[in-house]
Write an enzyme that holds these catalytic residues in place. Sequence first.
Site, PDB file in Angstrom:
ATOM      1  N   LYS A   1       7.648  32.054 -26.887  1.00 53.78           N
ATOM      2  CA  LYS A   1       8.238  30.829 -27.411  1.00 53.78           C
ATOM      3  C   LYS A   1       8.221  29.786 -26.314  1.00 53.78           C
ATOM      4  CE  LYS A   1      12.002  29.290 -26.933  1.00 53.78           C
ATOM      5  NZ  LYS A   1      12.673  28.216 -26.080  1.00 53.78           N
TER       6      LYS A   1
ATOM      7  N   GLU B   1       7.492  19.686 -28.183  1.00 54.63           N
ATOM      8  CA  GLU B   1       8.414  19.076 -29.136  1.00 54.63           C
ATOM      9  C   GLU B   1       7.902  17.727 -29.627  1.00 54.63           C
ATOM     10  OE1 GLU B   1      12.588  21.091 -27.640  1.00 54.63           O
ATOM     11  OE2 GLU B   1      11.974  19.180 -26.782  1.00 54.63           O
TER      12      GLU B   1
ATOM     13  N   THR C   1      10.473  26.245 -20.133  1.00 47.73           N
ATOM     14  CA  THR C   1      11.441  26.871 -21.040  1.00 47.73           C
ATOM     15  C   THR C   1      10.645  27.722 -21.980  1.00 47.73           C
ATOM     16  OG1 THR C   1      13.025  25.131 -21.056  1.00 47.73           O
ATOM     17  CG2 THR C   1      13.153  26.578 -22.843  1.00 47.73           C
TER      18      THR C   1
ATOM     19  N   THR D   1      13.191  28.367 -30.650  1.00 48.53           N
ATOM     20  CA  THR D   1      14.258  27.374 -30.789  1.00 48.53           C
ATOM     21  C   THR D   1      13.688  26.153 -31.507  1.00 48.53           C
ATOM     22  OG1 THR D   1      13.781  26.723 -28.502  1.00 48.53           O
ATOM     23  CG2 THR D   1      15.693  28.147 -28.872  1.00 48.53           C
TER      24      THR D   1
ATOM     25  N   ASN E   1      15.405  15.887 -28.986  1.00 47.69           N
ATOM     26  CA  ASN E   1      16.224  16.080 -27.800  1.00 47.69           C
ATOM     27  C   ASN E   1      17.507  15.254 -27.818  1.00 47.69           C
ATOM     28  OD1 ASN E   1      14.871  17.982 -25.759  1.00 47.69           O
ATOM     29  ND2 ASN E   1      13.190  16.782 -26.594  1.00 47.69           N
TER      30      ASN E   1
END
Length: 403
Positions: free
Chosen positions: A179, A276, A190, A153, A398
């Site tokens: 991932k 991220e 996640t 993602t 985000n």
Amino acid sequence: MFSEKHKNAGVTYAKGFKAAGVRAGIKKSGNLDLAMIYTEREATVAGVFTQNLVAAAPVQVSKNVVATGSAHAIVANAGCANACTGTQGQRDAEKMASLAAAELNCKSDDVIVASTGVIGVNLPMDKVESGIKNLVKELSTEGSVNAGKAIITTDTYSKACATEIEIGGKEVRFGAIAKGSGMIHPNMATMLCFITTDLNIDKNLLQGALSEIVQVTFNMVTVDNDTSTNDMVIILANGAAENPKITEKNSDYDKFYSTLKEMCTELAKKIASDGEGASKFLTINVHGAKTFADAKTVGMAVANSPLVKTAFFGQDPNWGRTICAVGYSGVKIVPEKTVIKFGGISVFANGVGANFDKDALDKVMAQRDIVIDIELGLGEVSATVWSCDFSYEYVKINGEYHT
């Protein structure tokens, strides 16, 4: 121990496995978004799943498959989590399995299903159905790279590794794709991780090993203190190596266990490093604790502190934020016994700031990979947590994720 030569082989490095990744139109970007891993030879299956009580529909379906002890395939999508989607989501997850089973000529409870992406959105099942048909056509021993790309993602790259060992005079191969980038925190993060091996092993031993190893690898990773609704780690062992079946904890089991642990450690570190917007990869070693739980608690408190994370992003050696997190972790520490080091340089000792070479410490803070050592001086147990910093990019990613 992980071969760069075979890394791209990923989940198809183990004998008897094929994979594929296709564009089904689930991701708005139009990138690869539907993946499949398949073994014609029945595989022993084990899995570990998120402990979030709001678990997504595919988690429920896949738990039932793992309970049977065997599987033939994994089908996973990105772009839609199929979480908080009620009875329709459950039906869609079950249909994903039945559609794949029909194309592969196996049973629905032979198919693990997984999803990742935005919560609260229903799967576009017309796209999933046509995508699964295309996946089966594309299955090949060269398909791991596309499968890996199809499950990511916000990751900047797909995580993969492969290796081999000898057991019982036979070459045994392992491969994996994973991932994970944001909403990363035990239990689990996640993340989706799919591991394949051609090892012949008892299902209870396989499940036991995976459950133990996850606790000291994937459950030691945190990016942002959020536990997802969709996480799972799945391993398929199809026995194609034809080694004498491992049915007890012996030297063969130990070799398998060690290899699987090293593989999961490698992938866990890659996930933390690719957090991220991350500009720093932080390894937090906690030593001298009374228990593993204490060591982990201290490490997680430091790793999850927004003030610690932003300090490292700004290359600011603000050790006060680190000792502050250690102090509020909930573990009874003794400040005068606690020593904190950044990159091997002591910054806190004897209850006060340590004298250090500022230029040397500045060089440490400028590096991408930074090791934080915390010595509690209370016992003999250690733990390692992997994390990253918080950057401007994390907020941007985000803030715009849903839109």
